[in-house]
Scaffold this active site. Structure first.
Site, mmCIF file in Angstrom:
data_model
loop_
_atom_site.group_PDB
_atom_site.id
_atom_site.type_symbol
_atom_site.label_atom_id
_atom_site.label_comp_id
_atom_site.label_asym_id
_atom_site.label_seq_id
_atom_site.Cartn_x
_atom_site.Cartn_y
_atom_site.Cartn_z
ATOM 1 C CD GLU A 290 23.803 -12.116 12.899
ATOM 2 O OE1 GLU A 290 23.290 -13.052 13.535
ATOM 3 O OE2 GLU A 290 23.646 -11.958 11.673
ATOM 4 C CG HIS A 316 1.110 10.003 15.870
ATOM 5 N ND1 HIS A 316 0.399 11.096 16.303
ATOM 6 C CD2 HIS A 316 1.453 10.269 14.578
ATOM 7 C CE1 HIS A 316 0.292 11.977 15.324
ATOM 8 N NE2 HIS A 316 0.928 11.499 14.266
ATOM 9 C CE LYS A 430 23.492 -20.211 14.125
ATOM 10 N NZ LYS A 430 24.360 -20.008 12.938
#
Length: 462
Positions: A290, A316, A430
């Site tokens: 960010e 793994h 937003k």
């Protein structure tokens, strides 16, 4: 010193395609300019996270409140998102015993369980609220602006539940962490007499873990927050020189920037080999992504992509990609020099070679050897990596790690020529959400822009 960095495997002397010594020397001048810019911004009052280790008023707020409510609550619930949630989660995992919320009261020394609601999925929130004893629960509502839609929605749900269960006593089960003067939460705190702690106006959310955003939850569950701040102050001092060779955070930032911009290593893996630090990987991902994923003034899109991993688990899964996939990554390992419980491996089945060699060693040794082996294997394949080693996983070292990564992010912003302290890329989403939900102060242009977007097309649905 709570931590150190070994970056041998980032350099061309150890890794084919690594940073050569001439480039590292030349970077000293570039870092000096970045350092000067950070110092200038701090002097101008915009980098408040650097002052948090010395802020006795905020520390007193935190400790006074935690002391007043000690023993009253069995459960503490954080309502927050982004930095308001990731920091407290990382601190709980790092500095409380494993499975903290599963331990009984005696094993927790009477401190409460700590839950973090970092999303608005109704199934998760309803399930937690249904099983809590609300009369023994405290809700910490964290939003610097006091207007974060997700956190405010959580608050409204919780407030309704509390008032139905407890009536007028509901306000005693709430504490706000917000701006000291403005915003909806501060206004509610004043009008209703709800306890509220301060987030300094010059401290952004993802840089706020050493403010009451992180310190209050930590103190409530018995973490020594004074040592957290002391460790942060130590690393801040070790990251204050304009000379790269003497600056811990500058070294982290410049290594990553050079690897990205000069060698195409645009993916930055953060890989602790300590379970206690696994949630710091998610915290780092938000901090790095960010802060640095931006558009420069010249219109260039920049920013590395951070990835969270865990050793030895991801040996793994992801390490195959790191080893033989595209050569576009660096790996930052995080280790602990001392482990509280190495846990010996019993010597059994001497007749079975695949088991016998492990006997007499310890799980801690196995984990440490696997880190060294993975780092060496990556270097052998021309994959740069470096290791941050904490003296031990405790409040002081964790505070140092927080400051290291936050200050490295500030320096990296200057190296990438972006503002590491804003996030314009999230604002359009937003505003679209606010417009669709009918928020009064939504940008009218957002609704117009939303309405102009193509609608779902049945041709492209299956």
């Amino acid at each position: 010193m709570p931590l150190k960095i070994d970056f041998t495997n980032m350099m061309s002397t150890a890794v084919a395609g690594g940073i050569d010594e001439a480039a590292w020397r030349d970077a000293d001048a570039r870092f000096a300019a970045a350092h000067a810019a950070v110092v200038h911004r701090h002097a101008g009052g915009t980098l408040g996270f650097l002052d948090l280790p010395d802020d006795q008023a905020l520390l007193s707020q935190t400790l006074d409140y935690a002391g007043r409510v000690r023993g009253r609550f069995a459960d503490v619930v954080i309502l927050g998102i982004g930095g308001s949630a990731l920091g407290p989660i990382a601190l709980r995992t790092a500095l409380r015993p494993p499975g903290w919320n599963l331990l009984d009261d005696a094993a927790r020394d009477g401190y409460p369980r700590l839950h973090v609601l970092d999303n608005v999925d109704p199934a998760t929130i309803a399930a937690l609220l249904d099983r809590l004893d609300l009369a023994r629960s405290l809700f910490v509502v964290t939003s610097k602006s006091g207007g974060t839609a997700e956190t405010m929605a959580q608050y409204l749900v919780v407030r309704d539940r509390l008032e139905r269960a407890l009536g007028a006593r509901a306000r005693d089960h709430l504490v706000f962490v917000t701006d000291p003067k403005k915003g909806a939460l501060r206004a509610l705190a004043r009008s209703e007499g709800i306890a509220a702690l301060d987030v300094p106006p010059n401290v952004g959310g993802r840089f706020s873990v050493l403010s009451p955003v992180g310190l209050l939850p930590a103190a409530l569950v018995g973490i020594d927050v004074r040592l957290l701040l002391a460790g942060a102050a130590t690393v801040r001092t070790r990251s204050s020189s304009k000379r790269l060779a003497e600056n811990l955070a500058g070294t982290f930032a410049t290594l990553q920037w050079l690897a990205d911009t000069r060698h195409g290593r645009r993916i930055h893996v953060f890989m602790p080999y300590v379970d206690a630090l696994r949630d710091f990987a998610a915290w780092f991902v938000q901090l790095w992504a960010e802060s640095l994923g931006k558009v420069r003034r010249d219109g260039t899109n920049v920013g590395p992509t951070p990835i969270a991993a865990l050793g030895a688990t991801d040996q793994h899964s992801q390490v195959q990609l790191f080893m033989e996939g595209p050569a576009d990554k660096t790996v930052a390992f995080v280790a602990s020099a001392h482990r509280a419980e190495p846990l010996p491996i019993p010597a059994r089945h001497a007749e079975v070679p695949e088991l016998a060699y492990l006997g007499g060693r310890s799980l801690g040794e196995l984990l440490d050897v696997e880190l060294r082996a993975t780092a060496g294997a990556l270097a052998r394949r021309g994959r740069p990596n470096f290791t941050i080693t904490l003296e031990r996983v405790g409040p002081e070292a964790v505070g140092g790690l927080i400051m290291l990564l936050e200050l490295a992010t500030a320096y990296a912003g200057e190296l990438y020529e972006v503002d590491a302290f804003d996030q314009p890329g999230v604002e359009l989403g937003k505003q679209f959400a606010y417009a669709l939900l009918g928020r009064p102060d939504a940008d009218p242009a957002a609704r117009t822009e939303w309405d102009a977007l193509p609608r779902p097309d049945a041709r492209w649905s299956i």
